[in-house]
Design an enzyme around this catalytic site. Structure first.
Site: not given
Length: 223
Positions: A55, A94-95, A112, A115-116
């Site tokens: 994730h 990327q489901l 991602q 954001k992270h």
């Protein structure tokens, strides 16, 4: 095996270039169980693999110091066709998106990183961030670990049993994340494994409350 060796080789090469420092205390590798992520049917546009997928890799401060998000305005640079893109599509699927759309737009990876991943700068640049996440994922075969302890897809187990099984390989407390399905049953949704900023040792994770750990409930590992 070939993809794993390639990720390791790329990791060694690019990490030898700029070992600088990012301002965070630890980082959590968050691995999703696709069967729960893709339930109910129709939510995903890729066939869910029968293994955990990434994730994200989330840097953070120690408890009571806040959560790190959107630390800089650095842009996400799309990966072009090649070995890194192929590895990402294998380890970090990327489901929600059809493969062609995912490869073209890269929405999950962009989200991602913005954001992270930006909170890992300047210790890890964009390429290093993604290579590191894939390398850390390869350290643990969580599905095999769970099966070794009798935790197989389609069965229910207590929070403590699942946590203790994972601790046999991490030695530190993981972060279990759950969702409640439409029948009101808790499902194992994600597993977080925490590392020091240097990624050279494990770190105890701050605990989520979505699995109601104090109640030690039965949790479904969805088939």
């Amino acid at each position: 095996m070939a993809k794993s060796q390639l990720v390791s080789a790329l990791f060694v090469f690019f990490f030898s270039l700029s070992p600088i420092y990012g301002d965070f205390d630890y980082m959590q590798l968050v691995l999703t169980w696709p069967r729960s992520f893709c339930y109910p049917r129709g939510f995903c546009n890729r066939i869910p693999p029968n293994n955990f997928t990434i994730h994200g890799l989330w840097p953070d401060k120690k408890p009571m110091r806040g959560q790190l998000q959107f630390c800089t305005s650095d842009d996400y640079i799309k990966f072009t066709p090649g070995s890194v893109l192929d590895a990402l599509d294998h380890h970090w699927i990327q489901l929600k998106f059809e493969r062609e759309i995912g490869i073209r737009d890269q929405p999950l990876w962009k989200d991602q990183y913005k954001k992270h991943g930006t909170c890992c700068l300047p210790r890890y640049n964009q390429l290093q961030y993604f290579l590191l996440a894939m390398r850390l994922k390869e350290k643990f075969d969580l599905l095999t670990t769970l099966r070794t302890h009798g935790i197989t897809p389609g069965t229910k187990h207590t929070f403590k049993k699942i946590q203790d099984a994972i601790k046999t390989v991490t030695q530190e407390v993981p972060d279990l994340k759950c969702v409640e399905n439409i029948q009101g049953v808790l499902e194992l949704y994600e597993i977080g494994i925490c590392f020091t900023p240097e990624a050279d040792s494990l770190f105890p994770c701050r605990q989520s409350k979505s699995c109601h750990p104090t109640e030690n409930p039965l949790i479904l590992f969805r088939l």
